[in-house]
Design a protein around this motif. Structure first.
Motif, PDB file in Angstrom:
ATOM      1  N   ALA A 162      47.151  33.038  38.589  1.00  0.00           N
ATOM      2  CA  ALA A 162      47.852  33.984  38.582  1.00  0.00           C
ATOM      3  C   ALA A 162      47.645  34.798  37.176  1.00  0.00           C
ATOM      4  O   ALA A 162      48.404  34.846  36.621  1.00  0.00           O
ATOM      5  N   PRO A 163      46.528  35.309  37.119  1.00  0.00           N
ATOM      6  CA  PRO A 163      46.172  36.328  35.892  1.00  0.00           C
ATOM      7  C   PRO A 163      47.118  37.527  36.017  1.00  0.00           C
ATOM      8  O   PRO A 163      47.134  38.098  36.895  1.00  0.00           O
ATOM      9  N   ASP A 173      42.832  46.445  36.316  1.00  0.00           N
ATOM     10  CA  ASP A 173      42.231  45.043  36.624  1.00  0.00           C
ATOM     11  C   ASP A 173      40.763  45.279  37.408  1.00  0.00           C
ATOM     12  O   ASP A 173      40.356  44.268  37.959  1.00  0.00           O
ATOM     13  N   ASP A 174      40.263  46.404  37.448  1.00  0.00           N
ATOM     14  CA  ASP A 174      39.116  46.488  38.013  1.00  0.00           C
ATOM     15  C   ASP A 174      37.947  46.565  37.307  1.00  0.00           C
ATOM     16  O   ASP A 174      36.754  46.907  37.696  1.00  0.00           O
ATOM     17  N   ALA A 213      40.192  41.280  30.481  1.00  0.00           N
ATOM     18  CA  ALA A 213      41.201  41.074  31.637  1.00  0.00           C
ATOM     19  C   ALA A 213      40.634  40.066  32.386  1.00  0.00           C
ATOM     20  O   ALA A 213      39.695  39.805  32.460  1.00  0.00           O
ATOM     21  N   GLY A 214      41.681  39.521  33.024  1.00  0.00           N
ATOM     22  CA  GLY A 214      41.343  38.275  33.995  1.00  0.00           C
ATOM     23  C   GLY A 214      40.855  38.629  35.363  1.00  0.00           C
ATOM     24  O   GLY A 214      40.420  40.019  35.582  1.00  0.00           O
ATOM     25  N   LEU A 215      40.788  37.908  36.212  1.00  0.00           N
ATOM     26  CA  LEU A 215      40.352  38.146  37.778  1.00  0.00           C
ATOM     27  C   LEU A 215      41.276  39.010  38.462  1.00  0.00           C
ATOM     28  O   LEU A 215      42.470  38.850  38.547  1.00  0.00           O
ATOM     29  N   ASN A 216      40.672  40.167  39.116  1.00  0.00           N
ATOM     30  CA  ASN A 216      41.619  40.859  39.783  1.00  0.00           C
ATOM     31  C   ASN A 216      42.081  40.505  41.178  1.00  0.00           C
ATOM     32  O   ASN A 216      42.852  40.918  41.820  1.00  0.00           O
ATOM     33  N   ARG A 217      41.377  39.331  41.852  1.00  0.00           N
ATOM     34  CA  ARG A 217      41.818  38.619  42.853  1.00  0.00           C
ATOM     35  C   ARG A 217      41.494  37.154  42.606  1.00  0.00           C
ATOM     36  O   ARG A 217      40.395  36.438  41.945  1.00  0.00           O
ATOM     37  N   PRO A 218      42.625  36.126  42.627  1.00  0.00           N
ATOM     38  CA  PRO A 218      42.385  34.850  42.212  1.00  0.00           C
ATOM     39  C   PRO A 218      41.266  34.198  43.147  1.00  0.00           C
ATOM     40  O   PRO A 218      40.890  33.120  42.564  1.00  0.00           O
ATOM     41  N   PRO A 222      35.642  30.956  41.303  1.00  0.00           N
ATOM     42  CA  PRO A 222      34.366  30.082  41.015  1.00  0.00           C
ATOM     43  C   PRO A 222      33.661  30.887  39.853  1.00  0.00           C
ATOM     44  O   PRO A 222      32.727  30.193  39.536  1.00  0.00           O
ATOM     45  N   GLU A 223      33.754  32.248  39.747  1.00  0.00           N
ATOM     46  CA  GLU A 223      33.003  32.836  38.587  1.00  0.00           C
ATOM     47  C   GLU A 223      33.320  32.575  37.254  1.00  0.00           C
ATOM     48  O   GLU A 223      32.472  32.640  36.347  1.00  0.00           O
ATOM     49  N   LEU A 224      34.357  31.713  37.286  1.00  0.00           N
ATOM     50  CA  LEU A 224      34.631  31.098  35.942  1.00  0.00           C
ATOM     51  C   LEU A 224      34.390  29.719  35.637  1.00  0.00           C
ATOM     52  O   LEU A 224      35.338  28.641  35.618  1.00  0.00           O
TER      53      LEU A 224
END
Length: 410
Positions: A162-163, A173-174, A213-218, A222-224
């Protein structure tokens, strides 16, 4: 001195003739295209000579050279070669027209030199159990408080569930954020200038905080991956004096997937950040459920981070859910069930936090004298200043020192 070459044909032919005359033995000659996977074929080499090409200096090669104690010397021209060498902690690149005598002299002079400990930024992880104890609010406020003391402070959202940092600060967040930084780290092209380009500066009345910023979709978790994020955190050490990282609560290692080493793990980001952190801030919520959740998860976190310093914080302290002497009850519970005797408390300050949420800024920016902001400033004053490389935990220093030419003779 035993040297391995991974250069183009023309330069290799020249050095093969001249290096023995300069007192060096060439034990292997590869082409850049065949270097991948050939690290195990270089036993006994003291140094590897390669072109200053970011595609060649991938994490797998650097890790293999670390394990073998194989130092890397780059040959290349221009600012790009110099930036590449600095990015990976290598000796400054030599010109591609350097003679064999210049190469040997550079290697020998660095063998005789005393290591110089570069300044390295500190990584501060903010963790807490399930139940929204206030991890993200604390991470934002802590970064703002540190910005008043340090020249550059970074804030990273590495939560794979939940970023929320971008949403709380009113940032888009884009943008590229942490995911783009991880992709560039995997390619070996991430350094301080690139991190500044990817980050969004947050101006506060205390200073500037660089936000990744974090991921815009949880679902993009896998990208992290562990390898990508570890390389990104290493680059952050040369980017900011302090890097504050907000992570997700779960820490389990997905035991059912351990048989397949190639399967990505959602909790790898949290585990990697806690492994690399210089200090961990563990946040609990000041209510019976929050303390119970913290006690259950604390032992696993403590076992995972080993000797890394942990600061235990109890947030939103109030008498409502605990009655009279709320702090005393919390101290006794944590001491009895977790052996925690050193606890710091953050006050319940809903009006200041609501104002910060309304303005999408840290509390210190909106209500500088708020009790919550004052408590976090006191907390930030106790955070150690960035140290030199000789104070970095041994597990991290061992991974890097062997590939630097600034090392003692083997």
């Amino acid at each position: 001195m035993r040297i391995a070459l991974a250069l183009d044909e023309h330069l290799t032919r020249t050095l093969l003739d001249d290096l023995p005359l300069a007192g060096a033995e060439v034990i292997a000659s590869l082409t850049p295209d065949t270097l991948a996977g050939a690290e195990q074929d270089l036993p006994g080499a003291d140094a590897l000579i390669v072109p200053a090409d970011p595609v060649l200096l991938r994490p797998a090669l650097l890790a293999a050279c670390d394990r073998a104690g194989l130092r890397i010397l780059l040959l290349g021209d221009g600012d790009a070669a110099e930036r590449l060498a600095r990015r990976h902690g290598l000796h400054p690149a030599l010109s591609s027209k350097s003679s064999a005598w210049q190469i040997v002299e550079a290697l020998q002079s660095e063998r005789r030199s005393t290591p110089v400990a570069p300044q390295e930024g500190r990584l501060l992880a903010v963790w807490g159990p399930h139940g929204a104890p206030g991890r993200t609010s604390l991470a934002i406020e802590l970064s703002a408080a540190l910005a008043a003391r340090e020249g550059r402070v970074a804030l990273i959202d590495a939560d794979t569930y939940a970023p929320a940092i971008a949403l709380l600060l009113g940032l888009t967040d884009d943008g590229p954020g942490i995911a783009a930084a991880c992709r560039r780290a995997e390619l070996g092209s991430l350094d301080a200038p690139e991190l500044s380009r990817l980050a969004v500066p947050l101006e506060t009345n205390a200073g500037t905080v660089e936000v990744l910023a974090g991921l815009n979709r949880p679902t993009r978790w896998p990208e992290l991956s562990a390898e990508r994020l570890r390389a990104t955190l290493l680059a952050c050490r040369s980017w900011a004096a302090h890097t504050v990282i907000d992570v997700a609560p779960p820490l389990d290692a997905d035991e059912e997937l351990l048989s397949d080493l190639q399967v990505p793990r959602r909790n790898a980001a949290t585990r990697t950040v806690l492994e690399e952190a210089d200090q961990v801030f563990a946040v609990a919520s000041a209510d019976p459920l929050g303390i119970a959740r913290f006690v259950r998860a604390h032992a696993e976190v403590r076992a995972h981070i080993g000797s890394t310093p942990m600061t235990v914080l109890v947030n939103r302290v109030r008498t409502g859910p605990l009655g009279i002497d709320a702090r005393g009850q919390i101290r006794r519970a944590l001491d009895r069930f977790s052996g925690i005797t050193d606890v710091q408390f953050l006050p319940d300050d809903p009006r200041a936090l609501d104002a910060a949420l309304l303005h999408s800024r840290p509390v210190a920016y909106v209500v500088p004298r708020a009790p919550f902001a004052s408590a976090v400033r006191r907390l930030a004053n106790g955070v150690a200043a960035p140290s030199t490389a000789d104070a970095v935990p041994l597990r991290r220093e061992r991974r890097r020192s062997s590939r630097r030419l600034l090392a003692l003779p083997r």
